[in-house]
Motif scaffolding. Structure first.
Motif, PDB file in Angstrom:
ATOM      1  N   ARG A 156       0.842  -1.195   0.000  1.00 57.67           N
ATOM      2  CA  ARG A 156       0.000   0.000   0.000  1.00 57.67           C
ATOM      3  C   ARG A 156       0.877   1.244   0.000  1.00 57.67           C
ATOM      4  O   ARG A 156       2.072   1.184   0.269  1.00 57.67           O
ATOM      5  CB  ARG A 156      -0.897  -0.003   1.241  1.00 57.67           C
ATOM      6  CG  ARG A 156      -0.122   0.061   2.544  1.00 57.67           C
ATOM      7  CD  ARG A 156      -1.014   0.075   3.761  1.00 57.67           C
ATOM      8  NE  ARG A 156      -0.223   0.050   4.985  1.00 57.67           N
ATOM      9  CZ  ARG A 156       0.281   1.124   5.571  1.00 57.67           C
ATOM     10  NH1 ARG A 156       0.073   2.324   5.034  1.00 57.67           N
ATOM     11  NH2 ARG A 156       0.979   1.032   6.681  1.00 57.67           N
ATOM     12  N   GLY A 157       0.256   2.382  -0.268  1.00 54.78           N
ATOM     13  CA  GLY A 157       0.989   3.647  -0.280  1.00 54.78           C
ATOM     14  C   GLY A 157       0.878   4.313  -1.634  1.00 54.78           C
ATOM     15  O   GLY A 157      -0.005   4.012  -2.436  1.00 54.78           O
ATOM     16  N   GLU A 158       1.781   5.237  -1.889  1.00 63.34           N
ATOM     17  CA  GLU A 158       1.795   5.964  -3.151  1.00 63.34           C
ATOM     18  C   GLU A 158       2.922   5.421  -4.008  1.00 63.34           C
ATOM     19  O   GLU A 158       4.083   5.463  -3.625  1.00 63.34           O
ATOM     20  CB  GLU A 158       1.975   7.464  -2.905  1.00 63.34           C
ATOM     21  CG  GLU A 158       1.626   8.313  -4.114  1.00 63.34           C
ATOM     22  CD  GLU A 158       1.642   9.791  -3.789  1.00 63.34           C
ATOM     23  OE1 GLU A 158       0.797  10.524  -4.322  1.00 63.34           O
ATOM     24  OE2 GLU A 158       2.499  10.219  -3.003  1.00 63.34           O
ATOM     25  N   LEU A 159       2.575   4.906  -5.167  1.00 62.52           N
ATOM     26  CA  LEU A 159       3.543   4.318  -6.095  1.00 62.52           C
ATOM     27  C   LEU A 159       3.959   5.388  -7.094  1.00 62.52           C
ATOM     28  O   LEU A 159       3.124   5.945  -7.805  1.00 62.52           O
ATOM     29  CB  LEU A 159       2.928   3.117  -6.801  1.00 62.52           C
ATOM     30  CG  LEU A 159       3.834   2.306  -7.722  1.00 62.52           C
ATOM     31  CD1 LEU A 159       5.031   1.741  -6.970  1.00 62.52           C
ATOM     32  CD2 LEU A 159       3.040   1.183  -8.392  1.00 62.52           C
ATOM     33  N   ALA A 182      11.412  11.485 -17.443  1.00 70.16           N
ATOM     34  CA  ALA A 182      10.898  11.501 -16.071  1.00 70.16           C
ATOM     35  C   ALA A 182       9.582  12.269 -16.054  1.00 70.16           C
ATOM     36  O   ALA A 182       9.533  13.446 -16.424  1.00 70.16           O
ATOM     37  CB  ALA A 182      11.909  12.156 -15.134  1.00 70.16           C
ATOM     38  N   LEU A 183       8.508  11.600 -15.647  1.00 71.35           N
ATOM     39  CA  LEU A 183       7.182  12.206 -15.587  1.00 71.35           C
ATOM     40  C   LEU A 183       6.653  12.114 -14.162  1.00 71.35           C
ATOM     41  O   LEU A 183       6.970  11.160 -13.438  1.00 71.35           O
ATOM     42  CB  LEU A 183       6.217  11.484 -16.529  1.00 71.35           C
ATOM     43  CG  LEU A 183       6.540  11.533 -18.022  1.00 71.35           C
ATOM     44  CD1 LEU A 183       5.577  10.649 -18.789  1.00 71.35           C
ATOM     45  CD2 LEU A 183       6.488  12.958 -18.546  1.00 71.35           C
ATOM     46  N   PRO A 184       5.839  13.080 -13.738  1.00 76.42           N
ATOM     47  CA  PRO A 184       5.254  13.028 -12.377  1.00 76.42           C
ATOM     48  C   PRO A 184       4.109  12.021 -12.295  1.00 76.42           C
ATOM     49  O   PRO A 184       2.949  12.380 -12.066  1.00 76.42           O
ATOM     50  CB  PRO A 184       4.783  14.462 -12.146  1.00 76.42           C
ATOM     51  CG  PRO A 184       4.474  14.983 -13.516  1.00 76.42           C
ATOM     52  CD  PRO A 184       5.484  14.338 -14.427  1.00 76.42           C
ATOM     53  N   LEU A 185       4.435  10.744 -12.475  1.00 77.16           N
ATOM     54  CA  LEU A 185       3.431   9.690 -12.410  1.00 77.16           C
ATOM     55  C   LEU A 185       3.275   9.230 -10.975  1.00 77.16           C
ATOM     56  O   LEU A 185       4.261   9.067 -10.257  1.00 77.16           O
ATOM     57  CB  LEU A 185       3.840   8.507 -13.290  1.00 77.16           C
ATOM     58  CG  LEU A 185       3.973   8.777 -14.786  1.00 77.16           C
ATOM     59  CD1 LEU A 185       4.568   7.571 -15.488  1.00 77.16           C
ATOM     60  CD2 LEU A 185       2.627   9.136 -15.392  1.00 77.16           C
ATOM     61  N   ARG A 186       2.047   8.993 -10.559  1.00 78.48           N
ATOM     62  CA  ARG A 186       1.792   8.488  -9.214  1.00 78.48           C
ATOM     63  C   ARG A 186       0.460   7.741  -9.202  1.00 78.48           C
ATOM     64  O   ARG A 186      -0.449   8.054  -9.961  1.00 78.48           O
ATOM     65  CB  ARG A 186       1.780   9.617  -8.191  1.00 78.48           C
ATOM     66  CG  ARG A 186       0.709  10.669  -8.421  1.00 78.48           C
ATOM     67  CD  ARG A 186       0.879  11.839  -7.470  1.00 78.48           C
ATOM     68  NE  ARG A 186       2.153  12.525  -7.695  1.00 78.48           N
ATOM     69  CZ  ARG A 186       2.614  13.502  -6.929  1.00 78.48           C
ATOM     70  NH1 ARG A 186       1.912  13.891  -5.880  1.00 78.48           N
ATOM     71  NH2 ARG A 186       3.761  14.079  -7.194  1.00 78.48           N
ATOM     72  N   CYS A 187       0.391   6.749  -8.344  1.00 78.56           N
ATOM     73  CA  CYS A 187      -0.825   5.949  -8.213  1.00 78.56           C
ATOM     74  C   CYS A 187      -1.018   5.625  -6.737  1.00 78.56           C
ATOM     75  O   CYS A 187      -0.082   5.171  -6.062  1.00 78.56           O
ATOM     76  CB  CYS A 187      -0.724   4.669  -9.034  1.00 78.56           C
ATOM     77  SG  CYS A 187      -2.145   3.562  -8.855  1.00 78.56           S
ATOM     78  N   MET A 188      -2.226   5.865  -6.224  1.00 80.35           N
ATOM     79  CA  MET A 188      -2.539   5.543  -4.837  1.00 80.35           C
ATOM     80  C   MET A 188      -2.899   4.061  -4.744  1.00 80.35           C
ATOM     81  O   MET A 188      -3.774   3.584  -5.458  1.00 80.35           O
ATOM     82  CB  MET A 188      -3.693   6.403  -4.342  1.00 80.35           C
ATOM     83  CG  MET A 188      -3.984   6.233  -2.855  1.00 80.35           C
ATOM     84  SD  MET A 188      -2.550   6.670  -1.825  1.00 80.35           S
ATOM     85  CE  MET A 188      -2.374   8.414  -2.232  1.00 80.35           C
ATOM     86  N   LEU A 323      -5.964   5.268   4.921  1.00 76.10           N
ATOM     87  CA  LEU A 323      -5.455   3.936   5.257  1.00 76.10           C
ATOM     88  C   LEU A 323      -4.201   3.609   4.458  1.00 76.10           C
ATOM     89  O   LEU A 323      -3.256   3.013   4.975  1.00 76.10           O
ATOM     90  CB  LEU A 323      -6.533   2.888   4.994  1.00 76.10           C
ATOM     91  CG  LEU A 323      -7.810   2.990   5.827  1.00 76.10           C
ATOM     92  CD1 LEU A 323      -8.811   1.932   5.395  1.00 76.10           C
ATOM     93  CD2 LEU A 323      -7.497   2.853   7.318  1.00 76.10           C
ATOM     94  N   ALA A 324      -4.178   4.014   3.188  1.00 73.81           N
ATOM     95  CA  ALA A 324      -3.022   3.718   2.338  1.00 73.81           C
ATOM     96  C   ALA A 324      -1.765   4.431   2.825  1.00 73.81           C
ATOM     97  O   ALA A 324      -0.660   3.882   2.767  1.00 73.81           O
ATOM     98  CB  ALA A 324      -3.319   4.105   0.894  1.00 73.81           C
ATOM     99  N   LEU A 325      -1.924   5.661   3.316  1.00 77.61           N
ATOM    100  CA  LEU A 325      -0.774   6.466   3.740  1.00 77.61           C
ATOM    101  C   LEU A 325      -0.508   6.359   5.226  1.00 77.61           C
ATOM    102  O   LEU A 325       0.338   7.101   5.749  1.00 77.61           O
ATOM    103  CB  LEU A 325      -1.009   7.936   3.361  1.00 77.61           C
ATOM    104  CG  LEU A 325      -1.215   8.203   1.863  1.00 77.61           C
ATOM    105  CD1 LEU A 325      -1.453   9.682   1.625  1.00 77.61           C
ATOM    106  CD2 LEU A 325      -0.017   7.718   1.047  1.00 77.61           C
ATOM    107  N   PHE A 326      -1.218   5.461   5.913  1.00 79.33           N
ATOM    108  CA  PHE A 326      -1.035   5.316   7.350  1.00 79.33           C
ATOM    109  C   PHE A 326       0.398   4.923   7.667  1.00 79.33           C
ATOM    110  O   PHE A 326       0.977   4.026   7.047  1.00 79.33           O
ATOM    111  CB  PHE A 326      -1.993   4.267   7.898  1.00 79.33           C
ATOM    112  CG  PHE A 326      -1.841   4.006   9.374  1.00 79.33           C
ATOM    113  CD1 PHE A 326      -2.369   4.881  10.301  1.00 79.33           C
ATOM    114  CD2 PHE A 326      -1.148   2.895   9.831  1.00 79.33           C
ATOM    115  CE1 PHE A 326      -2.237   4.648  11.661  1.00 79.33           C
ATOM    116  CE2 PHE A 326      -1.007   2.652  11.175  1.00 79.33           C
ATOM    117  CZ  PHE A 326      -1.544   3.531  12.104  1.00 79.33           C
TER     118      PHE A 326
END
Length: 339
Positions: A156-159, A182-188, A323-326
């Motif tokens: 879990r978290g930010e990928l 390099a791109l600002p890609l992110r997925c919760m 919950l993911a960032l806990f």
């Protein structure tokens, strides 16, 4: 010096140069000649070995047709270098928004590739460094294509992936042109939900003070039907009057009243049984999903954070993101605090 060592050093130098260029990125990223690299593929290396063999045979037997064939093939290969490089030159790269997923799934990161030129680009791939690239796609002239490179999300978290690779081997497959961007890609990545649980378990969910304990069975059972009202964002799908919509009406929701509407479900970390942190997060994740399906308002209490009462997609996303960032440090701080 072994070839593998030379190749490794060359890749390191190219990667370090690409990293310096990445610091100057402005979206969308334009692939100029200064950031496109090209080298022979395995087929290209075999092809040039064949050319050397043909040349040696032609020299040994003084065969003019052999010379003609050798230099003709070499000329075609050299022209192929230009066309392979041009396949990437000038493309515009921009990131998209990745949809949240649960741990254990694969995260897909939309990458838009726009072609501002007057000729189409064929056989474009978008993937990750040292990972097999995705499927080949053509980008028509003055249009764009969306690529979906994916990565496994075990935790879990930010990928946040570091860089994507845009590559092509078109038209001959003898050379591979590529560029790192390099791109600002992110997925919760939400916690993986535990097996389906019941919101009636006193250890998992508690009604708000002064409210009734949630009842078993249909969440709408015991409620009094009041009529129809205009659909509001966040209304559960089960409350939508689909029959009215099928008759040509605008999107409307059923409105109920009674004791069940007064209930508020409180998902409280402290009411869970003593388990490992990840197990608690998985259980709370399941409870959030069940609470959203039930159509009731709910809130979430975890160490260091509280999500106010609400319902709907935004409420669910806020709870699952918390919950993911806990952080485990939050739980330890709470346990060590004087009571």
């Amino acid at each position: 010096m072994p070839f593998s060592t030379i190749w490794s050093r060359l890749r390191s130098r190219i990667a370090s140069r690409a990293t310096r260029l990445d610091g100057k990125n402005r979206l969308p990223v334009r692939l100029g000649s200064n950031r496109i690299y090209i080298l022979p593929t395995k087929a290209g290396v075999a092809f040039f070995i064949l050319l050397v063999v043909l040349l040696l045979i032609s020299i040994n037997y003084n065969n003019p047709p052999g010379y003609l064939l050798t230099f003709l093939l070499a000329g075609i290969a050299l022209v192929g270098i230009f066309h392979t490089h041009r396949g990437l030159s000038g493309l515009l790269i921009a990131p998209g928004s990745a949809l949240p997923i649960f741990a254990g799934s694969r995260a897909e990161f939309p990458v838009m590739v726009a072609n501002p030129s007057r000729w189409p680009r064929h056989g474009i791939q978008v993937g990750w460094a040292r990972v097999e690239t995705g499927p080949l796609k053509d980008v028509p002239a003055a249009e764009e294509q969306t690529f979906l490179p994916s990565l496994p999300a075990a935790n879990r978290g930010e990928l946040r992936p570091k860089r994507v690779v845009i590559a092509t081997v078109f038209p001959l497959g003898l050379f591979r042109a590529w560029s790192w961007v390099a791109l600002p890609l992110r997925c919760m990545v939400y916690p993986a939900p535990a097996p389906r649980a019941s919101l009636l378990d006193q250890h998992n969910a508690a009604p708000d003070q002064g409210g009734e304990r949630p009842r078993a069975g249909n969440p709408l059972e015991g409620e009094e039907y009041h009529g129809l009202r205009a659909y509001q964002p966040g209304d559960p799908l089960r409350r939508i009057a689909w029959k009215a919509v099928a008759r040509g009406s605008e999107l409307v929701s059923k409105e109920f009243g009674g004791a069940a509407n007064l209930e508020e479900i409180v998902l409280d970390w402290d009411r869970l049984p003593d388990e490992e942190i990840e197990a608690k997060l998985s259980r709370l994740c399941r409870l959030v999903l069940d609470a959203e399906v039930s159509g009731r308002s709910y809130s979430l209490r975890i160490p260091g954070k509280r999500i106010p009462t609400g319902n709907g997609p935004r409420q669910m996303h806020a709870c699952l993101t918390a919950l993911a960032l806990f952080s485990m440090l939050d739980a330890q701080t709470l346990d060590e605090a004087p009571r």
